[in-house]
Write an enzyme that holds these catalytic residues in place. Structure first.
Site, PDB file in Angstrom:
ATOM      1  N   THR A  13      14.263  20.735 -16.652  1.00  0.00           N
ATOM      2  CA  THR A  13      15.508  19.775 -16.245  1.00  0.00           C
ATOM      3  C   THR A  13      15.503  21.474 -15.649  1.00  0.00           C
ATOM      4  O   THR A  13      15.756  21.996 -16.282  1.00  0.00           O
ATOM      5  CB  THR A  13      16.003  19.143 -17.261  1.00  0.00           C
ATOM      6  OG1 THR A  13      17.844  19.087 -17.051  1.00  0.00           O
ATOM      7  CG2 THR A  13      16.409  20.058 -19.011  1.00  0.00           C
ATOM      8  N   HIS A  14      17.137  21.098 -15.023  1.00  0.00           N
ATOM      9  CA  HIS A  14      17.908  22.049 -14.465  1.00  0.00           C
ATOM     10  C   HIS A  14      19.315  22.148 -15.066  1.00  0.00           C
ATOM     11  O   HIS A  14      20.192  22.639 -14.448  1.00  0.00           O
ATOM     12  CB  HIS A  14      17.561  22.116 -12.661  1.00  0.00           C
ATOM     13  CG  HIS A  14      16.043  23.157 -12.233  1.00  0.00           C
ATOM     14  ND1 HIS A  14      15.978  24.433 -12.219  1.00  0.00           N
ATOM     15  CD2 HIS A  14      14.916  21.952 -12.170  1.00  0.00           C
ATOM     16  CE1 HIS A  14      14.579  24.302 -12.302  1.00  0.00           C
ATOM     17  NE2 HIS A  14      14.133  22.916 -11.697  1.00  0.00           N
ATOM     18  N   ASN A  15      19.541  20.731 -15.584  1.00  0.00           N
ATOM     19  CA  ASN A  15      21.071  20.824 -15.999  1.00  0.00           C
ATOM     20  C   ASN A  15      21.224  21.461 -17.486  1.00  0.00           C
ATOM     21  O   ASN A  15      20.350  21.047 -19.125  1.00  0.00           O
ATOM     22  CB  ASN A  15      21.128  19.279 -16.424  1.00  0.00           C
ATOM     23  CG  ASN A  15      22.103  18.149 -16.709  1.00  0.00           C
ATOM     24  OD1 ASN A  15      23.392  19.585 -17.546  1.00  0.00           O
ATOM     25  ND2 ASN A  15      23.124  17.672 -16.209  1.00  0.00           N
ATOM     26  N   ASP A  74      15.321  11.291 -17.326  1.00  0.00           N
ATOM     27  CA  ASP A  74      16.315  11.038 -16.147  1.00  0.00           C
ATOM     28  C   ASP A  74      17.652  10.191 -17.246  1.00  0.00           C
ATOM     29  O   ASP A  74      17.431   9.139 -17.817  1.00  0.00           O
ATOM     30  CB  ASP A  74      15.646  10.041 -15.166  1.00  0.00           C
ATOM     31  CG  ASP A  74      16.230   9.986 -14.217  1.00  0.00           C
ATOM     32  OD1 ASP A  74      17.015  10.985 -13.166  1.00  0.00           O
ATOM     33  OD2 ASP A  74      17.201   8.730 -13.846  1.00  0.00           O
ATOM     34  N   SER A  75      18.791  10.719 -17.146  1.00  0.00           N
ATOM     35  CA  SER A  75      19.619   9.367 -17.300  1.00  0.00           C
ATOM     36  C   SER A  75      21.339   9.505 -16.713  1.00  0.00           C
ATOM     37  O   SER A  75      21.184  10.314 -15.758  1.00  0.00           O
ATOM     38  CB  SER A  75      20.516  10.667 -18.808  1.00  0.00           C
ATOM     39  OG  SER A  75      20.430  11.518 -18.504  1.00  0.00           O
ATOM     40  N   PHE A 158      29.568  17.573 -21.956  1.00  0.00           N
ATOM     41  CA  PHE A 158      29.099  17.901 -20.263  1.00  0.00           C
ATOM     42  C   PHE A 158      28.726  16.223 -19.762  1.00  0.00           C
ATOM     43  O   PHE A 158      29.785  15.282 -20.550  1.00  0.00           O
ATOM     44  CB  PHE A 158      27.772  18.313 -19.606  1.00  0.00           C
ATOM     45  CG  PHE A 158      26.822  17.282 -20.606  1.00  0.00           C
ATOM     46  CD1 PHE A 158      25.944  16.930 -21.408  1.00  0.00           C
ATOM     47  CD2 PHE A 158      26.117  16.452 -18.619  1.00  0.00           C
ATOM     48  CE1 PHE A 158      25.025  16.722 -21.809  1.00  0.00           C
ATOM     49  CE2 PHE A 158      24.934  16.109 -19.668  1.00  0.00           C
ATOM     50  CZ  PHE A 158      24.069  15.771 -20.794  1.00  0.00           C
ATOM     51  N   GLY A 159      29.034  16.187 -18.027  1.00  0.00           N
ATOM     52  CA  GLY A 159      29.023  14.814 -17.575  1.00  0.00           C
ATOM     53  C   GLY A 159      30.805  13.696 -17.615  1.00  0.00           C
ATOM     54  O   GLY A 159      31.558  14.613 -18.182  1.00  0.00           O
ATOM     55  N   TYR A 160      29.952  13.243 -17.734  1.00  0.00           N
ATOM     56  CA  TYR A 160      30.558  12.005 -18.109  1.00  0.00           C
ATOM     57  C   TYR A 160      30.861  11.678 -19.200  1.00  0.00           C
ATOM     58  O   TYR A 160      32.024  10.683 -19.295  1.00  0.00           O
ATOM     59  CB  TYR A 160      30.050  10.858 -17.284  1.00  0.00           C
ATOM     60  CG  TYR A 160      29.449  11.039 -15.890  1.00  0.00           C
ATOM     61  CD1 TYR A 160      30.874  10.285 -15.094  1.00  0.00           C
ATOM     62  CD2 TYR A 160      27.959  10.839 -15.905  1.00  0.00           C
ATOM     63  CE1 TYR A 160      30.326   9.648 -13.753  1.00  0.00           C
ATOM     64  CE2 TYR A 160      28.326  11.346 -14.468  1.00  0.00           C
ATOM     65  CZ  TYR A 160      29.163  10.745 -13.586  1.00  0.00           C
ATOM     66  OH  TYR A 160      28.917  10.011 -11.765  1.00  0.00           O
ATOM     67  N   ASP A 161      30.971  13.078 -20.459  1.00  0.00           N
ATOM     68  CA  ASP A 161      31.254  12.557 -21.980  1.00  0.00           C
ATOM     69  C   ASP A 161      32.910  12.085 -22.369  1.00  0.00           C
ATOM     70  O   ASP A 161      33.246  11.693 -23.208  1.00  0.00           O
ATOM     71  CB  ASP A 161      30.536  14.153 -22.612  1.00  0.00           C
ATOM     72  CG  ASP A 161      28.929  13.935 -22.922  1.00  0.00           C
ATOM     73  OD1 ASP A 161      28.834  13.018 -23.190  1.00  0.00           O
ATOM     74  OD2 ASP A 161      28.566  15.435 -22.727  1.00  0.00           O
TER      75      ASP A 161
HETATM   76  P1  IMP Z   1      20.048  13.885 -13.616  1.00  0.00           P
HETATM   77  O1  IMP Z   1      19.685  12.492 -15.035  1.00  0.00           O
HETATM   78  O2  IMP Z   1      19.573  14.670 -13.178  1.00  0.00           O
HETATM   79  O3  IMP Z   1      19.301  12.346 -12.914  1.00  0.00           O
HETATM   80  O4  IMP Z   1      21.185  13.345 -13.553  1.00  0.00           O
HETATM   81  C1  IMP Z   1      22.080  12.468 -15.432  1.00  0.00           C
HETATM   82  C2  IMP Z   1      23.302  12.798 -14.824  1.00  0.00           C
HETATM   83  O5  IMP Z   1      23.937  11.941 -15.615  1.00  0.00           O
HETATM   84  C3  IMP Z   1      23.655  13.848 -15.606  1.00  0.00           C
HETATM   85  O6  IMP Z   1      24.453  15.016 -14.531  1.00  0.00           O
HETATM   86  C4  IMP Z   1      25.111  13.534 -16.069  1.00  0.00           C
HETATM   87  O7  IMP Z   1      26.502  14.102 -15.337  1.00  0.00           O
HETATM   88  C5  IMP Z   1      25.313  12.174 -16.450  1.00  0.00           C
HETATM   89  N1  IMP Z   1      25.125  12.090 -18.100  1.00  0.00           N
HETATM   90  C6  IMP Z   1      23.413  12.162 -18.657  1.00  0.00           C
HETATM   91  N2  IMP Z   1      23.522  12.349 -20.210  1.00  0.00           N
HETATM   92  C7  IMP Z   1      24.576  11.840 -20.194  1.00  0.00           C
HETATM   93  C8  IMP Z   1      25.356  12.458 -21.498  1.00  0.00           C
HETATM   94  O8  IMP Z   1      24.921  12.922 -22.501  1.00  0.00           O
HETATM   95  N3  IMP Z   1      26.845  12.843 -21.116  1.00  0.00           N
HETATM   96  C9  IMP Z   1      27.738  13.286 -20.480  1.00  0.00           C
HETATM   97  N4  IMP Z   1      27.439  12.630 -18.972  1.00  0.00           N
HETATM   98  C10 IMP Z   1      25.342  12.204 -18.722  1.00  0.00           C
END
Ligand code: IMP
Length: 210
Positions: A13-15, A74-75, A158-161
């Site tokens: 992952t790059h996240n 992937d999430s 992070f993200g949509y938390d």
């Molecule tokens: P990908 O799996 O890299 O395509 O990115 C999935 C995106 O879903 C992430 O960049 C987040 O924005 C969001 N996401 C996935 N898991 C979480 C989480 O645990 N909390 C908040 N956002 C999430």
């Protein structure tokens, strides 16, 4: 049969948020987790139609380039009133600037346009894939259900938390510590977050020293 794992593992992952969570999850298992970015691995295009297929694409690409096993996640967030969107496009909704403040606004606007009323049901999904350099792959999925709240609350995670309130809790993921969100209970009862739940399935099947 699942293959047992020990030694080094690339986290594909790059996240930075996901990487930190995966490192915390792996830390009790004596597995050295190397980030894809540290190895300069390219990010493959996520062309799959499901979380699992995209996780497998990422894990296979990293295992092939690094020549050691790779774990990819992937999430995303699936909103019932938006027919499952943003779903596998959750990262894309934040644009190239990765602006999740804007992505959460976009969700709110889409809900408004769809005339959605509270409670706004939603769930997070995490598909974890473990791939080996020979291309063999296994995947594991975890979900957590809850509802969305606006305005966003909390600046942890992070993200949509900040807009996700898991069922049975009065604080959003953005208001929870990492331990509360993705800690693995000592008695092996289900963890809270989607990624921790997928990780529990992965750990049961693939990690040795547990
Ligand atoms: P990908 O799996 O890299 O395509 O990115 C999935 C995106 O879903 C992430 O960049 C987040 O924005 C969001 N996401 C996935 N898991 C979480 C989480 O645990 N909390 C908040 N956002 C999430």
């Amino acid at each position: 049969m699942p293959r047992l794992l020990a030694g080094k593992l690339v986290i594909a992952t790059h996240n930075a948020g996901k990487l930190a969570e995966m490192r915390e999850l792996l830390s009790p298992y004596g597995v050295a987790a190397i980030a894809a970015a540290e190895l300069g691995l390219p990010e493959p295009e996520e062309t799959g139609a499901s979380f699992v297929s995209n996780a497998v694409i990422k894990a296979r690409a990293a295992a092939g380039s690094a020549n050691i096993p790779a774990l990819a996640d992937d999430s995303g967030l699936c909103v019932a009133a938006l027919k499952g969107a943003p779903g596998i496009n959750s990262a894309r909704w934040a644009g190239v600037a990765r602006d999740f403040g804007a992505a959460m606004k976009k969700v709110e606007q889409a809900l408004h346009a769809a005339n959605a009323r509270a409670p706004i049901r939603a769930h997070f999904v995490s598909a974890l894939a473990l791939a080996f350099p020979d291309g063999e792959a296994q995947s594991f999925e975890g979900k957590v259900f809850g509802e969305l709240v606006f305005p966003p609350r909390g600046n942890l995670g992070f993200g949509y938390d900040p807009i996700f309130l898991p069922d049975g809790f009065s604080r959003t993921f953005g208001e929870m510590t990492g331990h509360e969100k993705h800690g693995i209970p000592a008695d092996d009862s289900p963890a809270l977050s989607h990624r921790a739940r997928a990780f529990q399935a992965f750990a049961r099947a693939c990690l040795v020293n547990r």
